[in-house]
Design a protein around this motif. Structure first.
Motif, PDB file in Angstrom:
ATOM      1  N   ALA A 177       0.597   6.224  -7.001  1.00 45.35           N
ATOM      2  CA  ALA A 177      -0.551   7.096  -7.265  1.00 45.35           C
ATOM      3  C   ALA A 177      -0.134   8.559  -7.313  1.00 45.35           C
ATOM      4  O   ALA A 177      -0.768   9.373  -7.982  1.00 45.35           O
ATOM      5  CB  ALA A 177      -1.621   6.890  -6.191  1.00 45.35           C
ATOM      6  N   ASN A 189       0.817  -1.211   0.000  1.00 48.24           N
ATOM      7  CA  ASN A 189       0.000   0.000   0.000  1.00 48.24           C
ATOM      8  C   ASN A 189       0.856   1.269   0.000  1.00 48.24           C
ATOM      9  O   ASN A 189       0.422   2.318  -0.479  1.00 48.24           O
ATOM     10  CB  ASN A 189      -1.003  -0.017   1.153  1.00 48.24           C
ATOM     11  CG  ASN A 189      -2.185  -0.908   0.811  1.00 48.24           C
ATOM     12  OD1 ASN A 189      -3.037  -0.533   0.006  1.00 48.24           O
ATOM     13  ND2 ASN A 189      -2.222  -2.118   1.367  1.00 48.24           N
ATOM     14  N   MET A 190       2.071   1.163   0.508  1.00 50.65           N
ATOM     15  CA  MET A 190       3.020   2.277   0.350  1.00 50.65           C
ATOM     16  C   MET A 190       3.403   2.407  -1.125  1.00 50.65           C
ATOM     17  O   MET A 190       3.491   3.520  -1.659  1.00 50.65           O
ATOM     18  CB  MET A 190       4.263   2.045   1.220  1.00 50.65           C
ATOM     19  CG  MET A 190       4.000   2.241   2.705  1.00 50.65           C
ATOM     20  SD  MET A 190       5.449   1.787   3.699  1.00 50.65           S
ATOM     21  CE  MET A 190       4.761   1.932   5.356  1.00 50.65           C
ATOM     22  N   VAL A 191       3.594   1.270  -1.776  1.00 50.54           N
ATOM     23  CA  VAL A 191       3.857   1.297  -3.217  1.00 50.54           C
ATOM     24  C   VAL A 191       2.684   1.975  -3.932  1.00 50.54           C
ATOM     25  O   VAL A 191       2.872   2.813  -4.825  1.00 50.54           O
ATOM     26  CB  VAL A 191       4.078  -0.132  -3.766  1.00 50.54           C
ATOM     27  CG1 VAL A 191       4.065  -0.149  -5.288  1.00 50.54           C
ATOM     28  CG2 VAL A 191       5.388  -0.707  -3.243  1.00 50.54           C
ATOM     29  N   TYR A 192       1.486   1.648  -3.497  1.00 52.27           N
ATOM     30  CA  TYR A 192       0.270   2.250  -4.076  1.00 52.27           C
ATOM     31  C   TYR A 192       0.305   3.778  -3.919  1.00 52.27           C
ATOM     32  O   TYR A 192       0.017   4.519  -4.860  1.00 52.27           O
ATOM     33  CB  TYR A 192      -0.955   1.648  -3.374  1.00 52.27           C
ATOM     34  CG  TYR A 192      -2.308   2.105  -3.853  1.00 52.27           C
ATOM     35  CD1 TYR A 192      -3.037   1.362  -4.774  1.00 52.27           C
ATOM     36  CD2 TYR A 192      -2.891   3.282  -3.364  1.00 52.27           C
ATOM     37  CE1 TYR A 192      -4.296   1.770  -5.206  1.00 52.27           C
ATOM     38  CE2 TYR A 192      -4.139   3.707  -3.788  1.00 52.27           C
ATOM     39  CZ  TYR A 192      -4.841   2.939  -4.706  1.00 52.27           C
ATOM     40  OH  TYR A 192      -6.083   3.347  -5.127  1.00 52.27           O
ATOM     41  N   GLY A 193       0.680   4.232  -2.726  1.00 51.87           N
ATOM     42  CA  GLY A 193       0.716   5.678  -2.472  1.00 51.87           C
ATOM     43  C   GLY A 193       1.764   6.382  -3.319  1.00 51.87           C
ATOM     44  O   GLY A 193       1.499   7.426  -3.927  1.00 51.87           O
ATOM     45  N   ALA A 194       2.967   5.793  -3.374  1.00 54.13           N
ATOM     46  CA  ALA A 194       4.035   6.400  -4.177  1.00 54.13           C
ATOM     47  C   ALA A 194       3.631   6.432  -5.642  1.00 54.13           C
ATOM     48  O   ALA A 194       3.745   7.456  -6.321  1.00 54.13           O
ATOM     49  CB  ALA A 194       5.334   5.608  -3.994  1.00 54.13           C
ATOM     50  N   GLY A 242      -3.112  -5.420  -2.338  1.00 60.83           N
ATOM     51  CA  GLY A 242      -2.625  -4.196  -2.971  1.00 60.83           C
ATOM     52  C   GLY A 242      -2.393  -4.357  -4.462  1.00 60.83           C
ATOM     53  O   GLY A 242      -2.557  -3.401  -5.224  1.00 60.83           O
ATOM     54  N   ALA A 292      -5.601  -3.790  -6.042  1.00 60.36           N
ATOM     55  CA  ALA A 292      -5.940  -2.351  -6.007  1.00 60.36           C
ATOM     56  C   ALA A 292      -5.106  -1.565  -7.021  1.00 60.36           C
ATOM     57  O   ALA A 292      -5.615  -0.656  -7.683  1.00 60.36           O
ATOM     58  CB  ALA A 292      -5.722  -1.793  -4.601  1.00 60.36           C
TER      59      ALA A 292
END
Lengths: 247, 355
Positions: free
Chosen positions: B68, B61-66, B88, B91
């Motif tokens: 995004a 989810n950190m990967v998702y944030g970076a 994730g 997602a």
């Protein structure tokens, strides 16, 4: 003609989907006004959760990222670390933050991640239809606790602001509510202060907002606000929970 | 360029940095620990971000944030950890976000063993998490290829806006081999005008979401994904062959078993057996068309699939071959690795049986 009221530029011109009496609309407005007053709508990144505010990205004027259930603090960690000069905010409900995302919020606070979490505590799962939350009060009825929450079966409700305040990485935590105008004004001050502290880089900042969910509480909006002040504010004390010296 | 001796996991990490990876988020699990360890040392040197996350869920989810917010990001793990990451990965697929995920596979199920395996093929090639999605899955057979594929993976992820998985096994992660840092052809990647990185004067706000609550919208999105996956199947399918044309037995393997199978092919050829090797380099998209063509050759009497699993790629081979030729299987599991002798013996037995 004199302008006596206008919608914050921090919000898009859209009709909200929230139920009558729901606090989300008011809290959206407060967050948006704080962004506008700090001049950061153009740079802020908001991370919204799973739950009723899953659609927050349709309402806010800043860039928005929707995280899956509970993971907003992990998502925001990466955003803030790669966009250090920008305001990063997670907006999360109680099921999202205190249950499925408990690990993510605790570790973001532990690491002292320099973003702000606005925690909407309405003591119930809203979007899924009134199931028991970790913050549901003892005796409060929920669709998965039809006899009411019992300490022996479910444990006592979790006070997230106090729990997170035990961590050195948390710089500021305040609990507020939006049940009436004086409280609403205090809530806005707390959110703005958290944003300002974030932008000064002191650490993790957290504002817990006690909120009404008349639909799932089975009350009218007025009854809900009264119940909130009499019951929720009694268990979840309002005010500053922690403020690191020098901030 | 001079050859350098590198350990697989560290080489993968360095390759990512050279590909412009700016963030790494990970959680310890054997046999991939050298990747986060290397990144914790290396990324700060290039102004990047390393976070040891509280869990695999947080890491992806950190990967998702970076991703995004428009930043190149990567995570790595091994089998049980990659299972946790599926939330994730689904997602990321739905948010159409680029990401590189490395799986240094170990034996399962459950905690299994820390020894090498290929038991996550189904999970890697069928999406793995909830929903109708795929990830591009690159399967290196040695460290040079792991390095090259890792660098290409970032471009592929950006071009198609989706997670790309490097599907390695514990053998590739743990062994050392000489490699060359030769330049990787850069592909043209589109601008990230979709990223939620702050408006900064943009007329509209960007909203990254994986939610499409209206069924017609959600169907339209799934259809768009279907089109994207068709394009990828047409343009990005890769494989390698050795003496596959005119062979009698076509051995099919990927990753570590494919190099053992190559030795078996050479051993069989030395004995006068016409053996060939077919090695998928992308296991999704799977090179079905070429495999079908090779299997249909009049010379081919059987196809032998070799894996470190109970037979997972086997199903893709069967789907490709469509019963035109007998498809047989040889697998070792639970961290055991097939031997050259066993593969050659199996091939000989199958040929005697089908002749």
């Amino acid at each position: 003609m004199t302008t006596v009221y206008r919608k914050s530029a921090g919000l898009q011109d859209r009709e909200l989907h929230y139920c009558p009496g729901c606090s989300h609309g008011i809290i959206h407005k407060l967050v948006a006004e704080c962004m506008e007053e700090l001049g950061v709508i153009d740079t802020a990144i908001l991370v919204c959760p799973v739950g009723c505010s899953v659609f927050a990205g349709n309402y806010f004027a800043c860039d928005t990222i929707e995280a899956i259930h509970g993971r907003a603090p992990a998502v925001a960690t990466a955003i803030k670390r790669t966009h250090q000069d920008q305001l990063v905010v997670t907006y999360q409900g109680d099921g999202d933050l205190a249950s499925i995302g408990a690990a993510e919020i605790v570790h973001a606070a532990m690491r002292g991640e320099k973003f702000t979490t606005v925690f909407i505590n309405n003591a119930i799962y809203g979007m899924t239809g009134g199931q028991m939350a970790p913050t549901t009060l003892l005796g409060q009825h929920a669709t998965t606790a039809p006899q009411g929450r019992q300490k022996e079966l479910h444990g006592s409700p979790i006070r997230m602001a106090e729990m997170l305040s035990t961590l050195d990485g948390l710089a500021y935590a305040e609990r507020v509510c939006v049940a009436d105008i004086p409280h609403l004004n205090k809530a806005k001050k707390a959110i703005k202060k958290a944003f300002e502290l974030q932008l000064s880089g002191v650490g993790f900042t957290f504002v817990e907002v006690l909120s009404a969910c008349p639909t799932n509480w089975g009350m009218t909006p007025l009854e809900a606000n009264k119940w909130l002040l009499e019951n929720m504010a009694a268990y979840y004390p309002l005010g500053v929970i922690k403020e690191v010296q020098g901030t | 360029m001079a050859k350098e001796l590198w350990k697989g996991n560290e080489a993968i990490a360095e390759a990512a940095v050279r590909a412009g990876c700016k963030c790494f988020f990970g959680y310890p699990i054997t046999p991939q620990n050298e990747i986060p360890e290397y990144m914790s040392m290396r990324l700060p040197q290039v102004g990047g971000v390393f976070v040891q996350s509280e869990s695999e869920l947080a890491a992806i989810n950190m990967v998702y944030g970076a991703s995004a917010s428009g930043v190149r990001a990567m995570t790595s793990s091994s089998s049980p950890g990659v299972s946790l990451k599926q939330e994730g990965i689904s997602a990321l697929s739905s948010g159409e976000l680029p990401a590189v995920v490395v799986n240094v596979m170990r034996g399962g199920p459950g905690l299994g063993t820390i020894q090498p395996s290929q038991c996550d093929y189904f999970q890697a090639t069928r999406g793995g998490g909830n929903g109708d999605y795929r990830t591009i899955v690159l399967a290196p057979c040695n460290i040079q290829e792991a390095v090259d594929m890792t660098q290409e993976a970032f471009d592929l992820a950006d071009i198609y806006r989706m997670p790309v998985m490097i599907l390695a096994d514990g053998m590739i992660g743990q062994m050392m081999e000489p490699i060359e840092w030769h330049p990787i052809p850069k592909r043209e990647v589109p601008p990230k005008d979709w990223a939620a990185s702050g408006r900064r004067g943009r007329a509209h706000s960007n909203f990254i979401t994986s939610l499409r609550i209206d069924a017609p919208d959600c169907e339209r999105f799934n259809r768009a994904l279907e089109q994207k996956y068709k394009t990828i199947a047409e343009k990005e399918t890769r494989w390698e062959e050795k003496d596959a044309e005119g062979c009698e037995i076509l051995i099919t393997a990927y990753g570590t078993p494919s190099r053992i199978a190559l030795s078996a092919v050479e051993e069989l050829e030395a004995k006068g057996v016409k053996a060939g090797l077919f090695r998928p380099q992308t296991v999704w998209p799977f090179p079905s068309a070429r495999l079908a063509e090779l299997a249909a050759q009049p010379s081919v009497m059987a196809v032998l699939v070799v894996e470190m699993s109970l037979g997972q790629m086997l199903e893709d081979v069967q789907l490709a071959v469509q019963g035109v030729k007998p498809v047989r299987f040889h697998g070792r599991v639970g961290g055991m690795v097939p031997s050259v002798e066993d593969i050659a013996e199996q091939a000989g037995m199958i040929l005697r049986e089908v002749r």
